[in-house]
Structures are given as structure tokens and as C-alpha cells.
Write a protein that holds these residues in place. Structure first.
Motif, short mmCIF file in Angstrom:
data_model
loop_
_atom_site.label_atom_id
_atom_site.label_comp_id
_atom_site.label_asym_id
_atom_site.label_seq_id
_atom_site.Cartn_x
_atom_site.Cartn_y
_atom_site.Cartn_z
N THR A 140 -11.48 -8.38 5.11
CA THR A 140 -10.19 -9.04 5.00
C THR A 140 -9.71 -8.90 3.57
O THR A 140 -10.45 -9.21 2.62
N PHE A 141 -8.46 -8.42 3.43
CA PHE A 141 -7.83 -8.27 2.12
C PHE A 141 -6.60 -9.18 2.09
O PHE A 141 -5.91 -9.32 3.10
N CYS A 142 -6.33 -9.76 0.93
CA CYS A 142 -5.16 -10.63 0.79
C CYS A 142 -4.39 -10.25 -0.46
O CYS A 142 -4.97 -9.96 -1.51
N ALA A 143 -3.06 -10.30 -0.31
CA ALA A 143 -2.14 -10.09 -1.45
C ALA A 143 -0.98 -11.05 -1.24
O ALA A 143 -0.09 -10.78 -0.42
N GLY A 144 -1.02 -12.18 -1.91
CA GLY A 144 0.02 -13.18 -1.72
C GLY A 144 -0.05 -13.73 -0.30
O GLY A 144 -1.11 -14.13 0.18
N GLU A 145 1.08 -13.72 0.40
CA GLU A 145 1.16 -14.21 1.78
C GLU A 145 0.63 -13.20 2.79
O GLU A 145 0.43 -13.54 3.95
N LEU A 146 0.41 -11.97 2.38
CA LEU A 146 0.02 -10.90 3.29
C LEU A 146 -1.49 -10.79 3.39
O LEU A 146 -2.20 -10.89 2.38
N SER A 147 -2.00 -10.58 4.60
CA SER A 147 -3.43 -10.30 4.76
C SER A 147 -3.60 -9.12 5.69
O SER A 147 -2.77 -8.86 6.56
N THR A 185 -5.67 -1.60 -1.36
CA THR A 185 -6.95 -2.31 -1.38
C THR A 185 -7.87 -1.68 -2.41
O THR A 185 -7.64 -0.56 -2.85
N GLN A 186 -8.92 -2.39 -2.74
CA GLN A 186 -9.92 -1.79 -3.61
C GLN A 186 -10.68 -0.73 -2.83
O GLN A 186 -10.64 -0.71 -1.60
N TRP A 187 -11.35 0.16 -3.55
CA TRP A 187 -12.13 1.23 -2.91
C TRP A 187 -13.46 0.67 -2.43
O TRP A 187 -14.12 -0.09 -3.14
N ALA A 203 -4.67 -5.67 -3.35
CA ALA A 203 -5.09 -6.69 -2.39
C ALA A 203 -6.54 -7.06 -2.69
O ALA A 203 -7.40 -6.20 -2.84
N GLU A 204 -6.79 -8.34 -2.77
CA GLU A 204 -8.13 -8.84 -3.08
C GLU A 204 -8.99 -8.87 -1.83
O GLU A 204 -8.54 -9.32 -0.77
N LEU A 205 -10.21 -8.39 -1.93
CA LEU A 205 -11.16 -8.46 -0.83
C LEU A 205 -11.65 -9.90 -0.73
O LEU A 205 -12.30 -10.40 -1.64
N THR A 206 -11.30 -10.59 0.36
CA THR A 206 -11.68 -11.99 0.50
C THR A 206 -12.83 -12.20 1.48
O THR A 206 -13.43 -13.27 1.51
N PHE A 207 -13.12 -11.19 2.31
CA PHE A 207 -14.25 -11.28 3.24
C PHE A 207 -14.79 -9.88 3.49
O PHE A 207 -14.04 -8.95 3.74
N ASP A 208 -16.11 -9.75 3.41
CA ASP A 208 -16.80 -8.51 3.72
C ASP A 208 -18.05 -8.89 4.51
O ASP A 208 -18.93 -9.59 3.99
#
Length: 159
Positions: free
Chosen positions: A82-89, A154-156, A58-63
């Protein structure tokens, strides 16, 4: 002409053998002169043990540490992620008291807070995708989410 072609292959083979021997000598010299510290080797083994081959990242889209504007008068605001992976957040709030968040779209899911190779702590998720943990992460952490046959990690991050 056939003999010359054979000699070229022999020279290439000798070069490959020479390169392999040189590489091995350099590895041995590095091991003696600059050995890998035992702590670093253990961290590498532990990181590999946490690697989930079927997981999507999951990509970190907001920190909020990076993306939010500071609020005057607030000394210890919660960290919002906020993490996103495709349609999922996955929205997560990290405080000194623990974690709270929500998986969107809501559905059947399970979440684990990862803190090391043998420390995957399950966190209950309700039918609306909301979750909370009364234990704040100590040190680096990641989340592993299982939903609809998918595994998302998610990333660490540091708490």
C-alpha cells in the motif's frame, strides 16, 4: 587599517584557490586509483533518466513482507503493498502471474510499471480505479501514476 583588511581577503582567496587545486588533485588520483565501474556509472545515468521532477513520491505504508503475520501452510503468499500520497492510496498485489490493484479514491488515472529507463509499461485502469497486469515485474520496479493533473511515483522495490 584598510591595508590589513585587504591582506586578509588575499589570504582567504589564496586558501580557496589552494583548496580547489587540492580537491582537483584528489579527484584525479581517485579516478586513477579507484575508478567508478562502467556498470555503476550506467546505473546512475539510468536512475537519473527515470527521475520525474514534477512527481510526488508515494510513501510505502504497508508491505506484507514486513508488516503481515505469516499464515501457516501458505508457501508463496502474494506480496501486498500500500502506497499513500496525500488523500490518494494505491493497493497492489504482486504475484508470480503479475500485478493487480486499485487506486483510491477511484477516478480517471493511468499507471505505468517502471522497470528501467526505457521500460515504462502502461497498465489499464478502469473507472473504479482497478488495474491488472499479466506480466510480473522482473527485478526492481516502481509505479508511476497520473491522475487529476498529478504525477505520483512509488519507491523502487524488488519483486
Amino acid at each position: 587599517m584598510g591595508e590589513n583588511a585587504g591582506m586578509g581577503e588575499d589570504a582567504e582567496m589564496q586558501d580557496e584557490v589552494h583548496d580547489a587545486l587540492l580537491e582537483e588533485e584528489l579527484r584525479q588520483a581517485a579516478a586513477v586509483l579507484d575508478p567508478v565501474p562502467a556498470e555503476l556509472r550506467q546505473l546512475a545515468v539510468e536512475a537519473y533518466a527515470l527521475h520525474d521532477l514534477e512527481a510526488r513520491v508515494a510513501e510505502l505504508t504497508f508491505d506484507s513482507l514486513v508488516d503481515a503475520l505469516p499464515v501457516r501452510g501458505v508457501t508463496a503468499p502474494p506480496r501486498m503493498l500500500t502506497f499513500c500520497a496525500g488523500e490518494l492510496s494505491v493497493d497492489v498485489e504482486v504475484t508470480e502471474e503479475g500485478l493487480i490493484g486499485q487506486v483510491l479514491p477511484p477516478g480517471s488515472a493511468s499507471i505505468e510499471v517502471l522497470g528501467g529507463p526505457r521500460t515504462a509499461r502502461p497498465v489499464p485502469v478502469d473507472t473504479l480505479g482497478r488495474f491488472s497486469s499479466d506480466t510480473p515485474p522482473a527485478g526492481p520496479f516502481a509505479l508511476r501514476l497520473r491522475t487529476g493533473g498529478q504525477v505520483i511515483v512509488t519507491q523502487w522495490l524488488r519483486a
